[in-house]
Design an enzyme around this catalytic site. Structure first.
Site, PDB file in Angstrom:
ATOM      1  N   HIS A 190      42.387   5.587  52.673  1.00 59.25           N
ATOM      2  CA  HIS A 190      41.913   6.884  53.184  1.00 59.25           C
ATOM      3  C   HIS A 190      41.981   6.911  54.710  1.00 59.25           C
ATOM      4  O   HIS A 190      42.553   7.841  55.299  1.00 59.25           O
ATOM      5  CB  HIS A 190      40.480   7.101  52.703  1.00 59.25           C
ATOM      6  N   GLU A 191      41.416   5.890  55.347  1.00 56.64           N
ATOM      7  CA  GLU A 191      41.398   5.890  56.817  1.00 56.64           C
ATOM      8  C   GLU A 191      42.822   5.790  57.360  1.00 56.64           C
ATOM      9  O   GLU A 191      43.167   6.443  58.339  1.00 56.64           O
ATOM     10  CB  GLU A 191      40.543   4.737  57.356  1.00 56.64           C
ATOM     11  N   GLY A 251      31.064   5.422  55.569  1.00 53.99           N
ATOM     12  CA  GLY A 251      31.880   4.346  55.001  1.00 53.99           C
ATOM     13  C   GLY A 251      32.817   3.725  56.019  1.00 53.99           C
ATOM     14  O   GLY A 251      32.902   2.503  56.141  1.00 53.99           O
ATOM     15  N   ALA A 252      33.533   4.585  56.758  1.00 55.06           N
ATOM     16  CA  ALA A 252      34.512   4.086  57.718  1.00 55.06           C
ATOM     17  C   ALA A 252      34.982   5.242  58.581  1.00 55.06           C
ATOM     18  O   ALA A 252      34.672   6.400  58.295  1.00 55.06           O
ATOM     19  CB  ALA A 252      35.701   3.467  56.997  1.00 55.06           C
ATOM     20  N   MET A 253      35.730   4.907  59.625  1.00 58.69           N
ATOM     21  CA  MET A 253      36.161   5.949  60.555  1.00 58.69           C
ATOM     22  C   MET A 253      37.588   5.706  61.021  1.00 58.69           C
ATOM     23  O   MET A 253      37.944   4.600  61.416  1.00 58.69           O
ATOM     24  CB  MET A 253      35.191   5.978  61.745  1.00 58.69           C
ATOM     25  N   GLU A 254      38.361   6.795  61.032  1.00 58.72           N
ATOM     26  CA  GLU A 254      39.815   6.721  61.239  1.00 58.72           C
ATOM     27  C   GLU A 254      40.247   6.732  62.704  1.00 58.72           C
ATOM     28  O   GLU A 254      41.366   7.170  63.009  1.00 58.72           O
ATOM     29  CB  GLU A 254      40.469   7.901  60.512  1.00 58.72           C
ATOM     30  N   GLU A 305      32.907  10.659  65.679  1.00 60.53           N
ATOM     31  CA  GLU A 305      32.909  11.850  64.836  1.00 60.53           C
ATOM     32  C   GLU A 305      31.479  12.099  64.358  1.00 60.53           C
ATOM     33  O   GLU A 305      30.802  11.154  63.957  1.00 60.53           O
ATOM     34  CB  GLU A 305      33.821  11.655  63.626  1.00 60.53           C
TER      35      GLU A 305
HETATM   36  N1  0A1 Z   1      35.960  10.780  59.023  1.00 62.11           N
HETATM   37  C1  0A1 Z   1      35.381   9.694  58.309  1.00 62.11           C
HETATM   38  C2  0A1 Z   1      33.979   9.877  57.904  1.00 62.11           C
HETATM   39  C3  0A1 Z   1      32.939   9.823  58.944  1.00 62.11           C
HETATM   40  C4  0A1 Z   1      32.307  10.964  59.308  1.00 62.11           C
HETATM   41  C5  0A1 Z   1      31.253  10.960  60.175  1.00 62.11           C
HETATM   42  C6  0A1 Z   1      30.864   9.744  60.675  1.00 62.11           C
HETATM   43  O1  0A1 Z   1      29.799   9.685  61.508  1.00 62.11           O
HETATM   44  C7  0A1 Z   1      28.910  10.712  61.511  1.00 62.11           C
HETATM   45  C8  0A1 Z   1      31.516   8.587  60.346  1.00 62.11           C
HETATM   46  C9  0A1 Z   1      32.561   8.640  59.475  1.00 62.11           C
HETATM   47  C10 0A1 Z   1      36.108   9.559  57.009  1.00 62.11           C
HETATM   48  O2  0A1 Z   1      36.408  10.549  56.366  1.00 62.11           O
HETATM   49  O3  0A1 Z   1      36.343   8.457  56.578  1.00 62.11           O
HETATM   50 ZN    ZN Z   2      38.107  11.015  55.846  1.00 62.62          ZN
END
Ligand code: 0A1
Ligand code: ZN
Length: 880
Positions: A303-304, A267-270, A127
């Site tokens: 959240h994730e 922070g983290a990724m889903e 993402e």
């Molecule tokens: N979707 C994730 C946040 C996230 C967005 C971008 C990233 O890389 C550019 C990484 C993580 C969340 O909302 O936790």
């Molecule tokens: Zn998110």
């Protein structure tokens, strides 16, 4: 890197994709010197697209194309065009298979987008647009495909090979290599793709869903972190249960995996079934993580996990809809945290962040609506507005509809759009259809940027017993938006009599069974409400629980604020009254003569808070926190940071001197007497004693110093150890400060997450974090420019928290930041762009500062080959 002007992307240009991808078959050959990616796409023309005859356009970024074949036949160089960031094939049939082989170099990927290496393991971040750094693909969220992924790597260096879905095959290969194949049965956009390969330990747990399925929960970490997984796994199980109970959402795959990596931009990724976390947001032990870290981990794990429904099963049509998944999911995780701990404290924390940082964003040059209409670089739009204001917008729907209709709406949304890529408008329509309410005006919250201002006036007609309240809303102009329309605002309020009793809110004379709290709805520029049957002029308690993300102006007297601090039945407003009083007192001292008196009633109020043990200690712990410098700056018209800093320090020291004995007693009363636990009361007690310590050391109290030294030495948890360290670092006891810093480092030097905390305690301190010391931290052996957490811990903490040191009138703090941004721009543009944030607020500051901030921005602007990320932030900041 580009010298020509980056392109702006517009929502109004959205077109459905000309081609859909039904299936993706991936094979990764991972080596130390690079990776080969074999991809077979099953493609068909999109029947919904009227762009008949359109070429197939695939996105790519820094890829080396090794081969390309259509339905098995290799394509010649004249049958496609490799434009660098796009691969274009003009002539394709209705349906076909496209085989693409690319070569990439994860070991040299410092941007941490796509496939990269972190502490020796391979991992991904796709993402928003990272998948195009792995292979050519229509990298947009409305193309949803089923993925099968085979990973091949050296068996001894990478025994663990993970991707989304279920592992369906594994085996040995020649030369000491092995493979694992994963299949994800759920169609997903490529931004949810993930891959991990490394030498990791596995921690297992399980969860039985309400329909009786057993889910395998697995957490993968580096061996040295094996003892730091329990809290994340427990949080995960709580989140899974909560989502079943509160939203009726059950998990869908048989496996759910969490991986911790040290180098991560966010922070983290889903990622579907394979969430990847920044180590600092998932690993915890009593000895290494603070209470705040434990709570953050619980919230982020939730959240994730919640994204599995709000984001993955139902995803975004395009990146302008980012808040569809982020706003809703932040709302869900904050409801969850409220249910797990103290709801009032959680609300206070959310609103503090919103009012301090999101309101500032909304008032600055980067202001944008919750659903933006254009962007240059989407990575710049993972903002407080998309996340936090987006969550407030969903919360307002909850306030307007009430919990039952809101749940009906979310059920309808999930049912109607499962497996689809949709828009924020689809979300609102589901709420509308389920509730029967007209939300057309409400939709403006997604379209208009800027924080509405509510100005409230009142009068009491003693003869008729009528209290009249007039609420006016105004909307500030923001870049590209003027003359805005009024918003639909839920406005919760109550009225108190002089003894602090809640009064019935009779909107008409005959309203006999009136409630004592109402959710009024504002839709016009001005409203007048009349409350009948009142024997005296009440004290209004307005915008209870912060029912809408607005600035509220009402001329409460100090007397009334003191009254609300102890009598408002709404815990949030009790806290807010205290904040307003403290803000008023501090503001009255900004630039005032040194002998100006500090409001004695503030001391009395704080004495009461500190001494009355019958009060809710979690709330008291929050009420004792003075408004931050950042918040005071946000409230100022032309911020003079040193003057604000001094005024705040004066108040703090005055309180500490006046309440010195009470603080010592508070410290002793809350000293640790039982095993460490994370109940709201235990957290509140640690917070109270660490506040007492900080205040005592702010006035060089010898007893406080002894208590801090002892606590630092004997603490059995990180909250207390770092609380004592911070108090010593911020004190005048230089020897104690240096000793404590050295011994802390000695003890924790092998733990990167603790070393990050050690860096940021110094960088955020006006004693230990002056510019020369910050420069020294950057050359410390533990500092690493390639690790975003370290950069945030030093450069981010200095510019974002150590405001008096950053805002030097000679501009040296700004020049320093500009220098670091330029340095990072080549290696990690996402992090570089985020670091610019403090400078973007330049118009807010007193003239001498403002001009130097602008000069620093111009210096960044003039760097040759600026990334698109930093280009966008700097150019928008300087515009207008
Ligand atoms: N979707 C994730 C946040 C996230 C967005 C971008 C990233 O890389 C550019 C990484 C993580 C969340 O909302 O936790
Ligand atoms: Zn998110």
């Amino acid at each position: 890197m580009r010298s020509n002007q980056p392109q702006t992307i517009y929502l109004s240009d959205y077109k459905v994709p000309a081609y859909l991808v039904d299936h993706v078959d991936l094979r990764f050959e991972l080596f130390e010197h690079g990776a080969r990616v074999h991809s077979i796409l099953t493609v068909r023309r999109n029947p919904q697209s009227d762009d008949v005859g359109a070429p197939l356009v695939l996105d790519g970024d820094r890829l080396v194309l090794e081969s390309l074949a259509l339905n098995g036949t290799p394509l010649d160089g004249d049958q496609y065009e490799d434009r660098g960031d796009q691969l274009v094939i003009a002539d394709v049939p209705e349906q076909f298979q496209l085989s693409v082989v690319t070569w990439i170099e994860p070991q040299n990927n410092t941007r941490l987008e796509g496939l990269y290496k972190s502490s020796g393991m391979f991992c991904t971040q796709c993402e928003a647009e990272g998948f195009r750094c792995i292979t050519f693909f229509p990298d947009r969220p409305d193309v949803m495909a089923r993925f099968r992924t085979r990973i091949e790597a050296d068996r001894s260096a990478y025994p663990v090979l993970l991707s989304n879905g279920n592992d369906i095959d594994r085996g040995d290969l020649p030369d000491g290599r092995h493979f694992v194949t994963w299949e994800d049965p759920f169609p997903k956009p490529c931004y949810l793709f993930a891959l991990v390969a490394g030498d990791l330990v596995e921690k297992r747990d399980s969860f039985r869903t309400r329909s009786g399925r057993d889910i395998d929960l697995r957490m993968y970490v580096e061996p040295r972190n094996a003892d730091k997984c329990a809290h994340a796994l427990d949080s995960l199980k709580r989140a899974m249960r909560w989502d079943e109970e509160v939203y009726g959402r059950e998990y869908d795959l048989d496996i759910f995996m969490i991986v911790a990596v040290d180098d991560f931009n966010m922070g983290a990724m889903e990622n579907k079934g394979l969430n990847i976390f920044n180590s600092s947001c998932v690993l915890a032990s009593q000895d290494t993580a603070t209470d705040a870290a434990y709570q953050r981990i619980e919230a982020i794990v939730a959240h994730e996990y919640f994204h599995n429904w709000s984001g993955n099963r139902v995803t975004c049509r395009d990146w302008f809809q980012l808040s569809l998944k982020e706003g809703f999911t932040v709302f869900r995780d904050s409801q969850f945290s409220a249910d797990m701990g103290s709801a009032t404290v959680k609300r206070i924390e959310d609103v503090t962040l919103l009012r301090t940082a999101q309101f500032a964003e909304d008032a600055g040059p980067m202001a944008h609506p919750v659903r933006p209409s254009s962007y240059i670089e989407i990575s710049n739009f993972y903002t407080l507005t998309i996340y936090e204001k987006g969550a407030e917008v969903v919360r307002m729907l909850h306030n307007l509809l009430g919990p039952e209709l809101f749940r009906k709406g979310s059920d309808l949304y999930f049912e109607r759009h499962d497996g689809q890529a949709v828009t924020t408008d689809d979300f609102v329509r589901a709420m509308e259809d389920a509730s029967g309410r007209d939300l057309s005006q409400f939709r403006l919250w997604y379209e208009q940027a800027g924080t509405p201002v509510l100005t409230v006036r009142d009068e009491f007609d003693a003869d008729r017993g009528v209290y009249r309240l007039t609420v006016e809303q105004t909307l500030p102009d923001t870049p590209g938006q003027t003359d805005k329309k009024p918003h639909h605002i839920p406005f919760a309020l109550g009225l108190l009599d002089r003894r602090g009793q809640p009064l019935p809110l009779r909107l008409a004379d005959d309203d006999t069974e009136a409630p004592t709290e109402r959710m009024l709805e504002l839709t016009e520029r001005a409203h007048t409400f009349e409350f009948h049957g009142l024997a005296e002029c009440p004290v209004p308690s307005l915008l209870r629980n912060f029912s809408a993300p607005v600035r509220l102006n009402y001329p409460w007297t100090r007397e009334q604020l003191l009254f609300l601090m102890s009598h408002d039945p709404d815990g949030f407003n009790r806290w807010d009254a205290g904040q307003r009083l403290a803000v008023d007192v501090i503001q009255s001292l900004v630039g005032a003569p040194r002998d100006t008196q500090v409001e004695p009633r503030l001391v009395t109020a704080y004495r009461h808070l500190i001494c009355d043990a019958s009060l809710d200690q979690a709330l008291v712990a929050k009420m004792l926190q003075l408004p931050s410098e950042a918040y005071l700056i946000e409230l100022a018209d032309e911020a003079d940071v040193p003057a604000i800093h001094q005024a705040r320090e004066r108040v703090l020291k005055h309180l500490a001197i006046s309440l010195r004995d009470e603080l010592v007693a508070c410290y002793r009363r809350n000293a640790q007497d039982s095993a460490y636990d994370l109940s709201p009361l235990a957290i509140a007690r640690r917070s109270l004693r660490n506040t007492a310590l900080a205040w005592l050391l702010a006035i060089n109290d010898e007893e406080g110093r002894a208590l801090a030294v002892r606590q630092f030495r004997d603490a059995d948890n990180m909250t207390d150890r770092i609380g004592a360290l911070r108090a010593l670092v911020n004190s005048d006891y230089e020897d104690d400060r240096n000793q404590a810093l050295a011994s802390f480092y000695q003890r924790y030097q092998d733990d990167p997450q603790v070393v990050e905390q050690w860096f940021s305690v110094q960088a955020a301190s006006d004693r230990a974090g002056q510019l020369p010391q910050i420069r020294a931290l950057l050359t410390h052996p533990a500092f690493d420019w390639k690790n975003p957490n370290k950069v945030r811990a030093v450069v981010g903490a200095f510019a974002g928290q150590n405001l008096a040191a950053f805002h030097q009138v000679d501009g040296s703090g700004y020049d320093f930041l500009a220098e670091q941004v330029c340095r990072l721009d080549d290696s990690n543009p996402q992090i570089a762009a985020r670091l610019v944030t403090p400078l973007t607020r330049w118009r807010k500051f007193a003239p001498a500062y403002r001009e130097r901030m602008r000069a620093a921005l111009e210096r960044i602007r003039d760097k040759p080959s600026l990334s698109r990320d930093v280009y966008e932030v700097v150019h928008k900041s300087l515009a207008g």
